[in-house]
Motif scaffolding. Structure first.
Motif, PDB file in Angstrom:
ATOM      1  N   VAL A  62      -3.020  11.009  -5.242  1.00 56.29           N
ATOM      2  CA  VAL A  62      -1.898  10.360  -4.262  1.00 56.29           C
ATOM      3  C   VAL A  62      -1.015  10.103  -5.078  1.00 56.29           C
ATOM      4  O   VAL A  62      -0.776   9.463  -5.934  1.00 56.29           O
ATOM      5  N   LEU A  63       0.344  10.454  -4.785  1.00 58.62           N
ATOM      6  CA  LEU A  63       1.777  10.471  -5.098  1.00 58.62           C
ATOM      7  C   LEU A  63       2.247   8.801  -4.882  1.00 58.62           C
ATOM      8  O   LEU A  63       2.577   9.217  -2.617  1.00 58.62           O
ATOM      9  N   VAL A  64       2.158   7.769  -4.975  1.00 56.96           N
ATOM     10  CA  VAL A  64       2.948   6.412  -4.272  1.00 56.96           C
ATOM     11  C   VAL A  64       4.010   6.184  -4.681  1.00 56.96           C
ATOM     12  O   VAL A  64       4.513   5.699  -5.515  1.00 56.96           O
ATOM     13  N   GLU A  65       5.201   6.405  -4.223  1.00 62.29           N
ATOM     14  CA  GLU A  65       6.433   5.864  -3.853  1.00 62.29           C
ATOM     15  C   GLU A  65       6.854   4.566  -3.762  1.00 62.29           C
ATOM     16  O   GLU A  65       6.691   4.769  -2.570  1.00 62.29           O
ATOM     17  N   MET A  66       6.935   3.614  -4.718  1.00 57.67           N
ATOM     18  CA  MET A  66       7.441   2.081  -3.921  1.00 57.67           C
ATOM     19  C   MET A  66       9.387   1.903  -4.561  1.00 57.67           C
ATOM     20  O   MET A  66       9.715   2.049  -5.790  1.00 57.67           O
ATOM     21  N   ASP A  67       9.584   1.151  -3.028  1.00 53.20           N
ATOM     22  CA  ASP A  67      10.958   0.493  -3.679  1.00 53.20           C
ATOM     23  C   ASP A  67      11.721  -0.515  -2.883  1.00 53.20           C
ATOM     24  O   ASP A  67       9.822  -1.224  -2.191  1.00 53.20           O
ATOM     25  N   VAL A  68      12.591  -0.685  -3.790  1.00 56.67           N
ATOM     26  CA  VAL A  68      12.625  -2.094  -2.360  1.00 56.67           C
ATOM     27  C   VAL A  68      14.015  -2.206  -1.453  1.00 56.67           C
ATOM     28  O   VAL A  68      14.943  -1.795  -2.003  1.00 56.67           O
ATOM     29  N   GLN A  69      14.419  -2.957  -0.391  1.00 54.10           N
ATOM     30  CA  GLN A  69      15.407  -2.862  -0.148  1.00 54.10           C
ATOM     31  C   GLN A  69      15.560  -4.833   0.564  1.00 54.10           C
ATOM     32  O   GLN A  69      15.007  -5.543   0.651  1.00 54.10           O
TER      33      GLN A  69
ATOM     34  N   PRO B 287       9.292 -14.161  -3.921  1.00 59.01           N
ATOM     35  CA  PRO B 287       7.822 -14.031  -3.857  1.00 59.01           C
ATOM     36  C   PRO B 287       7.012 -12.707  -3.593  1.00 59.01           C
ATOM     37  O   PRO B 287       7.919 -10.933  -3.191  1.00 59.01           O
ATOM     38  N   GLU B 288       6.424 -12.440  -3.914  1.00 56.95           N
ATOM     39  CA  GLU B 288       5.019 -11.278  -3.903  1.00 56.95           C
ATOM     40  C   GLU B 288       4.984 -10.657  -3.090  1.00 56.95           C
ATOM     41  O   GLU B 288       4.619 -11.548  -1.975  1.00 56.95           O
ATOM     42  N   GLN B 289       4.504  -9.367  -2.361  1.00 59.83           N
ATOM     43  CA  GLN B 289       4.689  -8.534  -1.750  1.00 59.83           C
ATOM     44  C   GLN B 289       4.006  -7.975  -1.931  1.00 59.83           C
ATOM     45  O   GLN B 289       3.677  -7.451  -2.816  1.00 59.83           O
ATOM     46  N   PHE B 290       2.058  -8.000  -0.586  1.00 58.96           N
ATOM     47  CA  PHE B 290       1.268  -7.642  -1.415  1.00 58.96           C
ATOM     48  C   PHE B 290       0.470  -6.871  -0.375  1.00 58.96           C
ATOM     49  O   PHE B 290       0.228  -7.883   1.055  1.00 58.96           O
ATOM     50  N   TYR B 291      -0.058  -5.297  -0.201  1.00 61.42           N
ATOM     51  CA  TYR B 291      -1.074  -4.692   0.573  1.00 61.42           C
ATOM     52  C   TYR B 291      -2.173  -4.653  -0.300  1.00 61.42           C
ATOM     53  O   TYR B 291      -2.441  -3.665  -0.833  1.00 61.42           O
ATOM     54  N   ALA B 292      -3.201  -5.190   0.112  1.00 64.06           N
ATOM     55  CA  ALA B 292      -4.804  -5.708  -0.271  1.00 64.06           C
ATOM     56  C   ALA B 292      -5.594  -4.245   0.180  1.00 64.06           C
ATOM     57  O   ALA B 292      -5.638  -4.310   1.599  1.00 64.06           O
ATOM     58  N   ARG B 293      -5.901  -3.603  -0.540  1.00 60.83           N
ATOM     59  CA  ARG B 293      -7.547  -2.745  -0.525  1.00 60.83           C
ATOM     60  C   ARG B 293      -7.188  -1.853   0.403  1.00 60.83           C
ATOM     61  O   ARG B 293      -7.657  -1.612   1.898  1.00 60.83           O
ATOM     62  N   GLN B 294      -6.210  -0.934   0.715  1.00 58.86           N
ATOM     63  CA  GLN B 294      -5.211   0.089   1.468  1.00 58.86           C
ATOM     64  C   GLN B 294      -6.214   1.291   1.282  1.00 58.86           C
ATOM     65  O   GLN B 294      -5.819   2.210  -0.230  1.00 58.86           O
ATOM     66  N   PHE B 295      -6.125   1.990   2.042  1.00 56.83           N
ATOM     67  CA  PHE B 295      -7.217   3.407   2.049  1.00 56.83           C
ATOM     68  C   PHE B 295      -5.873   4.897   1.965  1.00 56.83           C
ATOM     69  O   PHE B 295      -5.419   4.857   2.959  1.00 56.83           O
ATOM     70  N   LEU B 296      -5.821   5.279   0.697  1.00 56.45           N
ATOM     71  CA  LEU B 296      -4.691   6.031   0.423  1.00 56.45           C
ATOM     72  C   LEU B 296      -5.125   7.410   0.766  1.00 56.45           C
ATOM     73  O   LEU B 296      -5.944   7.859  -0.426  1.00 56.45           O
ATOM     74  N   THR B 297      -5.289   8.476   1.640  1.00 59.64           N
ATOM     75  CA  THR B 297      -5.772   9.735   1.255  1.00 59.64           C
ATOM     76  C   THR B 297      -4.664  10.675   1.750  1.00 59.64           C
ATOM     77  O   THR B 297      -5.313  12.083   2.093  1.00 59.64           O
ATOM     78  N   ARG B 298      -3.255  10.878   1.984  1.00 58.50           N
ATOM     79  CA  ARG B 298      -2.536  12.052   2.337  1.00 58.50           C
ATOM     80  C   ARG B 298      -2.157  12.084   0.766  1.00 58.50           C
ATOM     81  O   ARG B 298      -1.657  11.050  -0.146  1.00 58.50           O
ATOM     82  N   ALA B 299      -1.377  13.007   1.140  1.00 56.46           N
ATOM     83  CA  ALA B 299      -0.925  13.318  -0.720  1.00 56.46           C
ATOM     84  C   ALA B 299       0.809  12.830  -1.010  1.00 56.46           C
ATOM     85  O   ALA B 299       0.510  12.244  -2.158  1.00 56.46           O
ATOM     86  N   VAL B 300       1.134  12.115  -0.151  1.00 55.54           N
ATOM     87  CA  VAL B 300       2.747  11.338  -0.349  1.00 55.54           C
ATOM     88  C   VAL B 300       2.308  10.090   0.203  1.00 55.54           C
ATOM     89  O   VAL B 300       1.752  10.201   1.866  1.00 55.54           O
ATOM     90  N   HIS B 301       2.702   8.811  -0.244  1.00 58.41           N
ATOM     91  CA  HIS B 301       2.504   7.735   0.253  1.00 58.41           C
ATOM     92  C   HIS B 301       3.419   6.345  -0.435  1.00 58.41           C
ATOM     93  O   HIS B 301       3.672   6.710  -1.312  1.00 58.41           O
ATOM     94  N   THR B 302       4.881   6.822   1.071  1.00 56.62           N
ATOM     95  CA  THR B 302       5.666   5.856   0.681  1.00 56.62           C
ATOM     96  C   THR B 302       5.838   4.237   1.279  1.00 56.62           C
ATOM     97  O   THR B 302       5.041   4.101   2.186  1.00 56.62           O
ATOM     98  N   CYS B 303       6.543   3.427   0.561  1.00 55.78           N
ATOM     99  CA  CYS B 303       6.676   2.013   0.793  1.00 55.78           C
ATOM    100  C   CYS B 303       7.811   1.281   0.398  1.00 55.78           C
ATOM    101  O   CYS B 303       8.001   1.654  -0.395  1.00 55.78           O
ATOM    102  N   ARG B 304       8.563   0.538   1.708  1.00 55.07           N
ATOM    103  CA  ARG B 304      10.211  -0.036   1.232  1.00 55.07           C
ATOM    104  C   ARG B 304       9.904  -1.203   1.657  1.00 55.07           C
ATOM    105  O   ARG B 304       9.733  -1.377   2.672  1.00 55.07           O
ATOM    106  N   PHE B 305       9.812  -1.915   0.209  1.00 52.30           N
ATOM    107  CA  PHE B 305       9.201  -3.142   0.368  1.00 52.30           C
ATOM    108  C   PHE B 305      10.590  -4.082   1.407  1.00 52.30           C
ATOM    109  O   PHE B 305      11.964  -4.058   0.138  1.00 52.30           O
ATOM    110  N   ARG B 306      10.908  -5.273   2.320  1.00 52.01           N
ATOM    111  CA  ARG B 306      11.735  -5.474   2.535  1.00 52.01           C
ATOM    112  C   ARG B 306      12.071  -6.996   1.643  1.00 52.01           C
ATOM    113  O   ARG B 306      11.164  -7.610   1.920  1.00 52.01           O
ATOM    114  N   ILE B 307      12.959  -7.156   0.984  1.00 54.15           N
ATOM    115  CA  ILE B 307      13.125  -8.512   0.417  1.00 54.15           C
ATOM    116  C   ILE B 307      14.082  -9.575   0.883  1.00 54.15           C
ATOM    117  O   ILE B 307      14.907  -9.397   1.521  1.00 54.15           O
ATOM    118  N   PRO B 308      13.674 -10.843   1.875  1.00 57.76           N
ATOM    119  CA  PRO B 308      14.447 -11.428   2.804  1.00 57.76           C
ATOM    120  C   PRO B 308      15.006 -12.108   1.990  1.00 57.76           C
ATOM    121  O   PRO B 308      15.205 -12.506   1.038  1.00 57.76           O
TER     122      PRO B 308
END
Length: 395
Positions: A317-324, A374-395
Motif C-alpha cells: 500500500v502506498l501511504v501518503e500523509m500531509d498536514v494542514q 501535539p502528536e497525532q496518532f492512529y493505532a493498529r489500522q488495517f490497510l488493504t487498499r492500494a493507496v491510503h491518504t491522510c491529512r492531519f489537521r493541526i489545531p
C-alpha cells in the motif's frame, strides 16, 4: 504483423495455454485535418503508452534471459498462463527496443492492420479456456452518448468516408466472446467524448470483426476497463504515458491482488486491478485543476477474479500523509510503525510524505520536530487498499 515476442512453447505448440497480448497505440493521425474533423488532434502519448505496457510484459521471466528478469512487482508473471506472444502496432511506427535488447519493427495501426492483428490474436487464443488475451488500446475515442468507438490511425484516409477508420468497442467484444474460450482483458485508454459528427452519421461504425448476437458465448470471463466515464475525456501529459495507462502500471507494480487458494501468491484480476488503478488515477490528479478523469463503467461477465497477473509477494500500500495548514510542513514529520513498534519517519518539508508498506496492520501519525504541535496518532489500522491518504489537521 507487429510481432515483438513469441515464446518457444507457442512456436512448438500454438495451442498451449498462454497469455497473448495485443497493444495498439494510435498517435499520428495524419489525415485528421484533411477529414475536416476539428475535434481530434495528433497525440504523443499512445506510442509511449503502448511501449510502457510492452516493457512491463517483456521484463518478466518469460521474455528475459535467465537471471535478468524483473520480480513480479515490476513485470508480468503468470505461471498458469505464461507470456506466449506480444504484438504491437504503433504510430509513429518506430522500431521498438525490448528490455532484453532485441529491436523489432512495429506496424502502423490502420484499421485494416488492427483487424488483421486482432484476428491473429484470436487465432492464437483459440478455444483454450486456460489462456488469457490482453488487448490494450491507446488513442482517440469518441462516443454517441451511449457506446464508445475507437479511432484507427488512418481516420480520414478516405475523405468521403472518414468513419470507416473507426470501430465499435462493445460490439467487438460481443463478437469476440463468441470466437474464443479464453479469458479476455480489454484495457481501453481513450476518450468517450460526445461526438455530434458521429451522431449525425447515417450508419454507425461497425465492430472490428463480424459476429452474431444470438451465438452462445464461448467465454463468460471477460471485462472492459475504460479510462474514463461517458461523455468525458481521457488525459495524458505531453510526451508522456497517458494517465490511465500510468495508473494501471502503478497498480500492477505490486499494489493489488487477492490471496490464491493454495496460498502461493496473489491473483490480480479485473476487480483488484480496477480498484487499484482508480486509486492511483485519483492520487495522480489530487493537485490538478479543472476536470478530473475517473474510470469508466466496467463492462463484462464473470466474477473478474481470473488472474491476468500473479503477484508473488503480499501486495503493498502506498501511504501518503500531509498536514494542514501547510505552513506546518517545515517542522512536521510523518511516521509509520509496525506491530513491533519499529518506527519509520519522514519529514514533510518538501511536501507530503509517502511510504510503501506491505498491506496489513500499521500505526501511523505525525509530530513536530520541536513539539510545535501535539502528536497525532492512529493505532493498529488495517490497510488493504492500494493507496491510503491522510491529512492531519493541526489545531
Amino acid at each position: 504483423m507487429g510481432i515483438i515476442f513469441e515464446s518457444d512453447t507457442i512456436l512448438q505448440n500454438p495451442q498451449a495455454t498462454a497469455t497473448h497480448v495485443l497493444l495498439v497505440g494510435c498517435g499520428e493521425y495524419p489525415h485528421l485535418a484533411a477529414a475536416g474533423f476539428g475535434g481530434l488532434k495528433p497525440l504523443t502519448s499512445p506510442r509511449l503508452s503502448a511501449e510502457a505496457m510492452a516493457n512491463w510484459f517483456l521484463s518478466g521471466p518469460d521474455a528475459m534471459p535467465v537471471g535478468l528478469a524483473q520480480p513480479s512487482d515490476r513485470a508480468f508473471y503468470n505461471p498458469e498462463a505464461p507470456l506466449g506472444s506480444l504484438v504491437m502496432l504503433t504510430s509513429p511506427a518506430q522500431p521498438y527496443q525490448a528490455p532484453s535488447g532485441a529491436v523489432s519493427p512495429t506496424t502502423r495501426p490502420t484499421l485494416a492492420n488492427i483487424r488483421a492483428a486482432y484476428l491473429q490474436w484470436l487465432a492464437r487464443l483459440g478455444a483454450n479456456p486456460g489462456s488469457r488475451g490482453v488487448f490494450h488500446f491507446c488513442g482517440h475515442g469518441v462516443s454517441d452518448g451511449i457506446s464508445q468507438y475507437l479511432v484507427a490511425d488512418d481516420f480520414g484516409d478516405l475523405p468521403d468516408d472518414p468513419w470507416s477508420g473507426v470501430f465499435h468497442v462493445s460490439n467487438t467484444c460481443q463478437a469476440t466472446i463468441r470466437k474464443t474460450a479464453a479469458s479476455l482483458f480489454f484495457l481501453v485508454d481513450a476518450c468517450m467524448e460526445l461526438s455530434e459528427e458521429l451522431i449525425n452519421q447515417i450508419d454507425d461504425p461497425l465492430a472490428l470483426i463480424p459476429g452474431k448476437r444470438n451465438g452462445p458465448p464461448q467465454t463468460t470471463e471477460w471485462a472492459v476497463l475504460r479510462a474514463t466515464t461517458a461523455n468525458r475525456l481521457a488525459y495524458a501529459p505531453q510526451d508522456g504515458v497517458a494517465r490511465f495507462t500510468a495508473a494501471l502500471l502503478q497498480a500492477l507494480g505490486g499494489h493489488c491482488g487477492s490471496q490464491r487458494a493454495d496460498g502461493a501468491g496473489f491473483d490480480v484480476g479485473v476487480s483488484d486491478l480496477r480498484d487499484a488503478t482508480a486509486a492511483f488515477l485519483a492520487l495522480s490528479q489530487q493537485m490538478a485543476t479543472g476536470e478530473r478523469q475517473k474510470l469508466g463503467q466496467t463492462e463484462g461477465e464473470g466474477d473478474w477474479s481470473v488472474a491476468m497477473h500473479v503477484q508473488t509477494q503480499r501486495p503493498s500500500v502506498l501511504v501518503e500523509m500531509d498536514v494542514q495548514p501547510e505552513g506546518y510542513r517545515p517542522v512536521a514529520r510523518a511516521f509509520m510503525e509496525d506491530a513491533a513498534q519499529q518506527r519509520d519517519m519522514k519529514t514533510l518539508a518538501g511536501g507530503p510524505a509517502r511510504f510503501v508498506k506491505e498491506q496489513g496492520e500499521w500505526s501511523y501519525g505525525t509530530n513536530a520536530q520541536n513539539n510545535e504541535y501535539p502528536e497525532q496518532f492512529y493505532a493498529r489500522q488495517f490497510l488493504t487498499r492500494a493507496v491510503h491518504t491522510c491529512r492531519f489537521r493541526i489545531p
